[in-house]
Motif scaffolding. Sequence first.
Motif, short mmCIF file in Angstrom:
data_model
loop_
_atom_site.label_atom_id
_atom_site.label_comp_id
_atom_site.label_asym_id
_atom_site.label_seq_id
_atom_site.Cartn_x
_atom_site.Cartn_y
_atom_site.Cartn_z
N GLN A 1 5.41 5.08 -5.98
CA GLN A 1 5.27 5.30 -7.42
C GLN A 1 4.88 6.74 -7.76
O GLN A 1 5.48 7.35 -8.65
CB GLN A 1 4.26 4.30 -7.99
N PRO A 2 3.87 7.33 -7.10
CA PRO A 2 3.53 8.73 -7.44
C PRO A 2 4.66 9.71 -7.16
O PRO A 2 4.86 10.65 -7.92
CB PRO A 2 2.30 9.01 -6.55
N PHE A 3 5.42 9.49 -6.07
CA PHE A 3 6.51 10.41 -5.76
C PHE A 3 7.59 10.37 -6.84
O PHE A 3 8.13 11.41 -7.24
CB PHE A 3 7.11 10.06 -4.40
N VAL A 4 7.92 9.18 -7.34
CA VAL A 4 8.91 9.07 -8.41
C VAL A 4 8.42 9.77 -9.67
O VAL A 4 9.17 10.49 -10.35
CB VAL A 4 9.22 7.59 -8.69
N TYR A 5 7.13 9.61 -9.98
CA TYR A 5 6.56 10.25 -11.17
C TYR A 5 6.60 11.77 -11.03
O TYR A 5 7.00 12.49 -11.96
CB TYR A 5 5.12 9.78 -11.37
N VAL A 6 6.22 12.29 -9.86
CA VAL A 6 6.16 13.74 -9.66
C VAL A 6 7.57 14.34 -9.69
O VAL A 6 7.80 15.38 -10.31
CB VAL A 6 5.46 14.06 -8.33
N VAL B 1 0.83 -1.20 0.00
CA VAL B 1 0.00 0.00 0.00
C VAL B 1 0.87 1.25 0.00
O VAL B 1 0.61 2.21 -0.73
CB VAL B 1 -0.95 -0.01 1.21
N LEU B 2 1.93 1.25 0.82
CA LEU B 2 2.81 2.41 0.90
C LEU B 2 3.53 2.63 -0.42
O LEU B 2 3.68 3.77 -0.88
CB LEU B 2 3.81 2.20 2.03
#
Length: 217
Positions: free
Chosen positions: A17-22, A10-11
């Motif tokens: 994944q969203p943090f790497v994309y952003v 979940v983490l």
Amino acid sequence: SEILVGSSRVLFCSLGQPFVYVISMMLLPGTAYLVRSWRHLSLTMALPGLACIPLWWLVPESPRWLLSHGHLPEAELLLRSAALENQVEAPTVIFLPPKAERAGSQKAESVSFLGLLKTANIRRVTMKLWLIWFSMSICYFGLSFSMSTLYGNPFLNYFLLTAVELPAVFASWLAARSFPRRLSFISFSLLGALALLFIQVTMHSEYENHKIVFFDF
């Protein structure tokens, strides 16, 4: 995401994944500032992807996928190799016989893309998700492509538009973790729709940039 289990999965899916994309999108305006030609910029962003091709042979298959398709020896060998590499003693029996039989029976089932439309219940859920993701993607990329029309430096505007997603992702993770998933999803979607309406109302005003950043959040 298939290898991880429980709270770790979940983490990873909610924040990792969203943090790497952003963060990658935050690096984009700096790259575009240095590489002004759009052709060269496209090559600069596309060519590093070729480095991912060797991962086809280097990254092992998911044990969950192997088990669900009845490849029990390969899945067990992969888990024992992972335990050996992590200096963990693997259990003598990894897959219990009932679980192995269930995996073997699943192998005979034919699962395809059309399974998303097979029953009335799954069909309704699938159509709703398609509509939601299509609408969100149109709004998100539409705002991203309109950065050049905003007042100020376009590179700084794009950087701020993507940077605001970092606290937004964290806030959405907290909401999904603390509240019912349906309530948190609907609330954030309605909040984004309200921000879009504010953009139309305040068009050509000094507050337009703030409304767009608010929607992106």
